[in-house]
Design a protein around this motif. Structure first.
Motif, mmCIF file in Angstrom:
data_model
loop_
_atom_site.group_PDB
_atom_site.id
_atom_site.type_symbol
_atom_site.label_atom_id
_atom_site.label_comp_id
_atom_site.label_asym_id
_atom_site.label_seq_id
_atom_site.Cartn_x
_atom_site.Cartn_y
_atom_site.Cartn_z
ATOM 1 N N CYS A 39 60.646 -79.314 91.582
ATOM 2 C CA CYS A 39 59.786 -79.128 90.409
ATOM 3 C C CYS A 39 59.806 -77.678 89.928
ATOM 4 O O CYS A 39 60.099 -76.754 90.697
ATOM 5 N N LYS A 40 59.515 -77.511 88.656
ATOM 6 C CA LYS A 40 59.526 -76.197 88.020
ATOM 7 C C LYS A 40 58.176 -75.949 87.341
ATOM 8 O O LYS A 40 57.311 -76.832 87.320
ATOM 9 N N ILE A 41 58.055 -74.753 86.769
ATOM 10 C CA ILE A 41 56.812 -74.429 86.065
ATOM 11 C C ILE A 41 56.598 -75.395 84.905
ATOM 12 O O ILE A 41 55.464 -75.714 84.542
ATOM 13 N N THR A 42 57.705 -75.881 84.352
ATOM 14 C CA THR A 42 57.625 -76.777 83.192
ATOM 15 C C THR A 42 57.318 -78.220 83.571
ATOM 16 O O THR A 42 57.174 -79.062 82.689
ATOM 17 N N THR A 43 57.248 -78.525 84.878
ATOM 18 C CA THR A 43 56.942 -79.896 85.300
ATOM 19 C C THR A 43 55.584 -80.317 84.760
ATOM 20 O O THR A 43 54.604 -79.576 84.861
ATOM 21 N N LEU A 44 55.517 -81.510 84.200
ATOM 22 C CA LEU A 44 54.290 -81.984 83.568
ATOM 23 C C LEU A 44 53.196 -82.237 84.615
ATOM 24 O O LEU A 44 53.472 -82.690 85.728
ATOM 25 N N GLU A 45 51.959 -81.959 84.219
ATOM 26 C CA GLU A 45 50.824 -82.219 85.118
ATOM 27 C C GLU A 45 50.717 -83.711 85.432
ATOM 28 O O GLU A 45 50.296 -84.093 86.526
ATOM 29 N N SER A 46 51.115 -84.551 84.475
ATOM 30 C CA SER A 46 51.064 -86.000 84.704
ATOM 31 C C SER A 46 51.992 -86.409 85.844
ATOM 32 O O SER A 46 51.720 -87.383 86.556
ATOM 33 N N SER A 47 53.088 -85.665 86.035
ATOM 34 C CA SER A 47 54.010 -85.967 87.141
ATOM 35 C C SER A 47 53.324 -85.701 88.476
ATOM 36 O O SER A 47 53.411 -86.521 89.405
ATOM 37 N N PHE A 48 52.623 -84.574 88.581
ATOM 38 C CA PHE A 48 51.885 -84.263 89.813
ATOM 39 C C PHE A 48 50.863 -85.375 90.107
ATOM 40 O O PHE A 48 50.708 -85.796 91.249
#
Length: 352
Positions: free
Chosen positions: A255-264
């Protein structure tokens, strides 16, 4: 979520009511198209109706395609916000999974087979077809379409004369009983790393790269992450839980900084479901929580930075406009001064 099929679910109106508690906790708050994916990866679309709390359009196709009957048991595993992985356990005798592996059943109508049932098993089998093979002495489920009985394990396999069972035969090939359970601290490497559930080695259910990654994940915690899973789960569901856990661990590392919060959020819900069934994933959930918190703070900082940049840009724009106005004012004043000077000279030079 476990559902026992009723006549209204599999015939007539083909309507499937769901658990109200489960729907309120986990499903969308508006009508949504859901994907139902069976154990073979085939997908069906159906409509989830919030007010009626159930599945309508599209459920008929799934039911007919899988030849569902009243009494069959379905396990719904919510893998995304609008997708269920569905596992089917047959009521007319033990299903393929339970017959092959002798698991404890999920429903009271589906019971383990003891030694007293072996003769009945043989008689029923002989009525339908002649046996083509028997169980391998090593406990390996061979790829042949027959049913064999074992007084200790109950039914060992029950693969029907149907072309659709070929894939299942391939999956079952190589699965065998474990002679003993080796503690994790005695596992020397991937070569003697076995995923054992209910006394069965289910390594063949995993691609080698995934099995290697799961081994590395277990090494990080110095334990089998699945060793405390509840007894009686469908073995394909167990494989799915392990696979999802491994895939999520990979996703966390990538994961990166751009990973969506919905993914978490989605990953955490999936891990939470596995944890409720006994999977040791607390360390992954803790890392996810930290990442989600840091991602939220980073997002806040990024939003503040963008807001500051926007304000600075607006200030530069306003300053440019002020400079433009000042230049116009200076030019106007200069022209006025020239005109006044010219007029002043005209007055001086005018005759008396």
């Amino acid at each position: 979520m476990v559902k026992v099929m009723l006549p209204s679910h599999v015939s007539g109106g083909f309507w499937l009511g769901l658990s109200k508690t489960f729907c309120i906790k986990h499903l969308p708050k508006q009508d949504t198209m859901f994907v139902l994916e069976d154990e073979n990866g085939k997908k069906f679309e159906t409509k989830y109706l919030v007010e009626k709390i159930g599945l309508s359009g599209g459920w008929r196709g799934f039911s007919i395609a899988h030849k569902l009957l009243a009494g069959d048991v379905l396990v719904f595993h919510l893998v995304t916000e609008s997708k269920f992985k569905v596992y089917v356990i047959r009521s007319n005798g033990l299903g393929e999974v339970e017959c092959a592996l002798g698991l404890v059943q999920l429903d009271a109508d589906i019971r383990p087979v003891d030694s007293a049932d072996t003769n009945a098993c043989e008689r029923a089998e002989n009525e339908n077809r002649e046996p083509k093979s028997v169980e391998n002495p090593d406990g390996v489920i061979q790829r042949n379409k027959t049913a064999a009985c074992n007084s200790k394990r109950g039914i060992v396999s029950d693969l029907f004369e149907d072309d659709t069972e070929d894939a299942s035969c391939e999956v079952l090939e190589g699965i065998k009983l474990s002679e003993s359970i080796v503690p994790f601290d005695e596992v020397c490497g991937i070569e003697n790393f076995n995923v054992i559930y209910n006394g069965l080695i289910i390594n063949p259910l995993f691609p080698k790269p995934l099995l290697t990654k799961y081994y590395e994940l277990c090494c990080s915690q110095n334990s089998f992450l699945h060793e405390h899973l509840l007894e009686g789960l469908n073995y394909k569901l167990v494989a799915g839980i392990i696979s999802e856990t491994t895939n999520i661990a990979d996703a966390i590392k990538a994961c990166k900084i751009t990973t969506l919060e919905s993914s978490f959020s989605t990953w955490d819900k999936t891990l939470q479901a596995g944890e409720m069934l006994g999977m040791n994933v607390s360390f992954l959930r803790e890392q996810l929580e930290q990442l989600a918190s840091l991602a939220s703070k980073l997002k806040t900082c990024e939003e503040a930075r963008l807001e500051r940049e926007q304000e600075e840009q607006e200030m530069r724009t306003r300053l440019a406009k002020l400079l433009e106005v000042k230049e116009k004012k200076d030019r106007l004043q200069s022209r006025i001064s020239v005109k006044l000077m010219s007029r002043f000279k005209e007055v001086i030079d005018a005759p008396w």
